[in-house]
Design a protein around this motif. Structure first.
Motif, PDB file in Angstrom:
ATOM      1  N   VAL A  42      40.003  32.562  23.785  1.00 10.38           N
ATOM      2  CA  VAL A  42      40.240  32.183  25.175  1.00 10.38           C
ATOM      3  C   VAL A  42      39.621  33.193  26.140  1.00 10.38           C
ATOM      4  CG1 VAL A  42      41.984  31.598  26.900  1.00 10.38           C
ATOM      5  CG2 VAL A  42      42.381  31.027  24.494  1.00 10.38           C
ATOM      6  N   VAL A  43      40.058  34.450  26.057  1.00 13.88           N
ATOM      7  CA  VAL A  43      39.598  35.460  27.020  1.00 13.88           C
ATOM      8  C   VAL A  43      38.119  35.754  26.847  1.00 13.88           C
ATOM      9  CG1 VAL A  43      39.900  37.818  27.837  1.00 13.88           C
ATOM     10  CG2 VAL A  43      41.900  36.470  27.170  1.00 13.88           C
ATOM     11  N   ARG A  44      37.719  36.075  25.627  1.00 12.70           N
ATOM     12  CA  ARG A  44      36.319  36.448  25.413  1.00 12.70           C
ATOM     13  C   ARG A  44      35.379  35.278  25.683  1.00 12.70           C
ATOM     14  NH1 ARG A  44      35.587  39.682  20.109  1.00 12.70           N
ATOM     15  NH2 ARG A  44      37.031  40.961  21.334  1.00 12.70           N
ATOM     16  N   ALA A  45      35.795  34.083  25.323  1.00 17.94           N
ATOM     17  CA  ALA A  45      34.955  32.914  25.573  1.00 17.94           C
ATOM     18  C   ALA A  45      34.753  32.707  27.068  1.00 17.94           C
ATOM     19  CB  ALA A  45      35.585  31.672  24.945  1.00 17.94           C
ATOM     20  N   ARG A  46      35.819  32.902  27.855  1.00 19.36           N
ATOM     21  CA  ARG A  46      35.708  32.745  29.308  1.00 19.36           C
ATOM     22  C   ARG A  46      34.820  33.831  29.905  1.00 19.36           C
ATOM     23  NH1 ARG A  46      36.212  28.559  32.331  1.00 19.36           N
ATOM     24  NH2 ARG A  46      38.009  27.989  31.050  1.00 19.36           N
ATOM     25  N   ARG A  47      35.018  35.057  29.466  1.00 14.15           N
ATOM     26  CA  ARG A  47      34.196  36.156  29.983  1.00 14.15           C
ATOM     27  C   ARG A  47      32.726  35.960  29.628  1.00 14.15           C
ATOM     28  NH1 ARG A  47      36.859  41.019  31.382  1.00 14.15           N
ATOM     29  NH2 ARG A  47      35.130  42.254  30.559  1.00 14.15           N
ATOM     30  N   ASN A  48      32.476  35.445  28.430  1.00 14.65           N
ATOM     31  CA  ASN A  48      31.087  35.228  28.018  1.00 14.65           C
ATOM     32  C   ASN A  48      30.387  34.189  28.888  1.00 14.65           C
ATOM     33  OD1 ASN A  48      31.163  37.150  26.015  1.00 14.65           O
ATOM     34  ND2 ASN A  48      31.579  35.700  24.356  1.00 14.65           N
ATOM     35  N   ARG A  49      31.146  33.207  29.363  1.00 16.96           N
ATOM     36  CA  ARG A  49      30.554  32.209  30.261  1.00 16.96           C
ATOM     37  C   ARG A  49      30.092  32.876  31.560  1.00 16.96           C
ATOM     38  NH1 ARG A  49      32.015  26.525  29.841  1.00 16.96           N
ATOM     39  NH2 ARG A  49      31.849  26.493  32.110  1.00 16.96           N
ATOM     40  N   VAL A  50      30.954  33.710  32.130  1.00 19.34           N
ATOM     41  CA  VAL A  50      30.600  34.383  33.382  1.00 19.34           C
ATOM     42  C   VAL A  50      29.499  35.409  33.132  1.00 19.34           C
ATOM     43  CG1 VAL A  50      31.475  35.756  35.305  1.00 19.34           C
ATOM     44  CG2 VAL A  50      32.927  34.013  34.256  1.00 19.34           C
ATOM     45  N   ARG A  51      29.569  36.090  32.001  1.00 15.74           N
ATOM     46  CA  ARG A  51      28.523  37.052  31.651  1.00 15.74           C
ATOM     47  C   ARG A  51      27.157  36.360  31.570  1.00 15.74           C
ATOM     48  NH1 ARG A  51      29.359  41.850  29.356  1.00 15.74           N
ATOM     49  NH2 ARG A  51      31.442  41.205  28.674  1.00 15.74           N
ATOM     50  N   ALA A  52      27.141  35.156  31.031  1.00 15.91           N
ATOM     51  CA  ALA A  52      25.883  34.415  30.919  1.00 15.91           C
ATOM     52  C   ALA A  52      25.311  34.097  32.298  1.00 15.91           C
ATOM     53  CB  ALA A  52      26.102  33.124  30.128  1.00 15.91           C
ATOM     54  N   VAL A  53      26.194  33.785  33.260  1.00 14.20           N
ATOM     55  CA  VAL A  53      25.735  33.517  34.627  1.00 14.20           C
ATOM     56  C   VAL A  53      25.154  34.783  35.236  1.00 14.20           C
ATOM     57  CG1 VAL A  53      26.457  32.899  36.964  1.00 14.20           C
ATOM     58  CG2 VAL A  53      27.366  31.633  35.001  1.00 14.20           C
ATOM     59  N   LEU A  54      25.832  35.916  35.049  1.00 19.20           N
ATOM     60  CA  LEU A  54      25.334  37.183  35.587  1.00 19.20           C
ATOM     61  C   LEU A  54      24.002  37.562  34.949  1.00 19.20           C
ATOM     62  CD1 LEU A  54      28.724  39.099  35.675  1.00 19.20           C
ATOM     63  CD2 LEU A  54      27.409  38.373  37.660  1.00 19.20           C
ATOM     64  N   ASP A  55      23.904  37.397  33.641  1.00 18.16           N
ATOM     65  CA  ASP A  55      22.640  37.710  32.955  1.00 18.16           C
ATOM     66  C   ASP A  55      21.510  36.828  33.470  1.00 18.16           C
ATOM     67  OD1 ASP A  55      23.882  39.660  31.466  1.00 18.16           O
ATOM     68  OD2 ASP A  55      24.180  38.383  29.693  1.00 18.16           O
ATOM     69  N   ARG A  56      21.801  35.553  33.694  1.00 14.70           N
ATOM     70  CA  ARG A  56      20.780  34.654  34.224  1.00 14.70           C
ATOM     71  C   ARG A  56      20.363  35.081  35.623  1.00 14.70           C
ATOM     72  NH1 ARG A  56      21.212  29.825  37.164  1.00 14.70           N
ATOM     73  NH2 ARG A  56      23.439  29.581  36.714  1.00 14.70           N
ATOM     74  N   GLY A  57      21.346  35.488  36.432  1.00 13.39           N
ATOM     75  CA  GLY A  57      21.033  35.939  37.778  1.00 13.39           C
ATOM     76  C   GLY A  57      20.128  37.162  37.784  1.00 13.39           C
ATOM     77  N   VAL A  58      20.338  38.045  36.817  1.00 17.22           N
ATOM     78  CA  VAL A  58      19.476  39.227  36.700  1.00 17.22           C
ATOM     79  C   VAL A  58      18.060  38.812  36.304  1.00 17.22           C
ATOM     80  CG1 VAL A  58      19.035  41.325  35.359  1.00 17.22           C
ATOM     81  CG2 VAL A  58      21.357  40.829  36.187  1.00 17.22           C
ATOM     82  N   ARG A  59      17.952  37.920  35.325  1.00 17.77           N
ATOM     83  CA  ARG A  59      16.625  37.479  34.867  1.00 17.77           C
ATOM     84  C   ARG A  59      15.852  36.790  35.992  1.00 17.77           C
ATOM     85  NH1 ARG A  59      19.609  35.513  30.510  1.00 17.77           N
ATOM     86  NH2 ARG A  59      19.283  33.378  31.238  1.00 17.77           N
ATOM     87  N   GLU A  60      16.573  36.047  36.826  1.00 16.08           N
ATOM     88  CA  GLU A  60      15.915  35.285  37.882  1.00 16.08           C
ATOM     89  C   GLU A  60      15.799  36.062  39.191  1.00 16.08           C
ATOM     90  OE1 GLU A  60      18.218  31.734  38.096  1.00 16.08           O
ATOM     91  OE2 GLU A  60      17.499  30.953  36.163  1.00 16.08           O
ATOM     92  N   GLY A  61      16.242  37.321  39.188  1.00 12.44           N
ATOM     93  CA  GLY A  61      16.096  38.165  40.360  1.00 12.44           C
ATOM     94  C   GLY A  61      17.126  37.933  41.444  1.00 12.44           C
ATOM     95  N   GLN A  62      18.180  37.166  41.164  1.00 12.45           N
ATOM     96  CA  GLN A  62      19.217  36.937  42.173  1.00 12.45           C
ATOM     97  C   GLN A  62      20.224  38.088  42.209  1.00 12.45           C
ATOM     98  OE1 GLN A  62      20.729  32.791  42.568  1.00 12.45           O
ATOM     99  NE2 GLN A  62      19.456  32.347  40.781  1.00 12.45           N
ATOM    100  N   PHE A  63      20.377  38.783  41.087  1.00 11.96           N
ATOM    101  CA  PHE A  63      21.238  39.957  41.007  1.00 11.96           C
ATOM    102  C   PHE A  63      20.381  41.164  40.701  1.00 11.96           C
ATOM    103  CE2 PHE A  63      24.430  36.812  38.992  1.00 11.96           C
ATOM    104  CZ  PHE A  63      24.789  36.337  40.248  1.00 11.96           C
ATOM    105  N   PRO A  64      20.792  42.365  41.159  1.00 11.99           N
ATOM    106  CA  PRO A  64      20.031  43.577  40.821  1.00 11.99           C
ATOM    107  C   PRO A  64      20.045  43.828  39.318  1.00 11.99           C
ATOM    108  CG  PRO A  64      22.117  44.136  41.874  1.00 11.99           C
ATOM    109  CD  PRO A  64      21.952  42.657  42.029  1.00 11.99           C
TER     110      PRO A  64
END
Length: 206
Positions: free
Chosen positions: A139-161
């Motif tokens: 439950v917890v790790r699966a939910r965190r991994n979803r948000v982590r994937a969004v953050l990682d994508r944002g970094v790859r696409e230059g939306q996040f530092p």
């Protein structure tokens, strides 16, 4: 004499041998697991009884034991049903995707007695470490991994530092919800927007 509709009649029907190839009653499985979550959240693991689960699920106790032979097996199976089943976030913009994920998180933790279950698992962590380990993994790790994937994508696409502290951002956003709940403060409906806007302002001001 067995009275139709009585508990003894119910037990007789449910204890009767199945015909060859007869499918398992999936609806009964789901009712039992939902009932187990309810009782677990209200009574705690120590006081959770198969009788209470059976009564709430509308089945006999033997019916439960044919599926789960011990209380810990039943509790563990019930906790596993809380695993994330939300579809993937399709928002192209990473900031909007973060907002969506936080709303999904709130919906998940507020259903199925989510916060009460967390308290129960923490209270029994020493006696039954396997239950909270399962909750953390599924439950917890699966939910965190979803948000982590969004953050990682944002970094790859230059939306996040590129040097954004992903774990810190995760803990800040999820932590707000838990802290306000424990503190007895009502969460405003727009709390996901507030959290994401705060993170965005902090990262863009660097």
């Amino acid at each position: 004499m067995t009275i139709p509709g009585s508990r003894s009649a119910l037990e007789s029907r449910e204890s009767a041998p199945r015909g060859r190839g007869r499918p398992r009653d999936i609806d009964a499985d789901a009712r039992i697991l939902r009932a187990a979550l309810h009782v677990l959240s209200r009574e705690g693991f120590a006081s959770m009884s198969m009788d209470a689960v059976a009564e709430r699920a509308g089945v006999s106790k033997p019916s439960i034991y044919r599926r789960w032979s011990t209380k810990i097996e039943l509790a563990t199976a019930a906790i596993a049903t809380m695993a994330n089943d939300d579809p993937p976030t399709t928002e192209a913009d990473a900031w909007k995707a973060l907002r969506t994920e936080l709303r999904l998180f709130e919906r998940a933790v507020s259903r199925d007695h989510g916060m009460s279950i967390i308290g129960t698992l923490l209270a029994h962590e020493e006696q039954q470490p396997g239950m909270i380990a399962l909750y953390r993994e599924q439950v917890v790790r699966a939910r965190r991994n979803r948000v982590r994937a969004v953050l990682d994508r944002g970094v790859r696409e230059g939306q996040f530092p590129a040097d954004i502290d992903v774990n810190l951002v995760l803990n800040m956003m999820f932590g707000y919800y838990y802290a306000s709940y424990i503190g007895g403060e009502p969460q405003p409906a727009d709390w996901p927007d507030r959290c994401v806007d705060l993170v965005r302002r902090a990262t863009e001001a660097r």
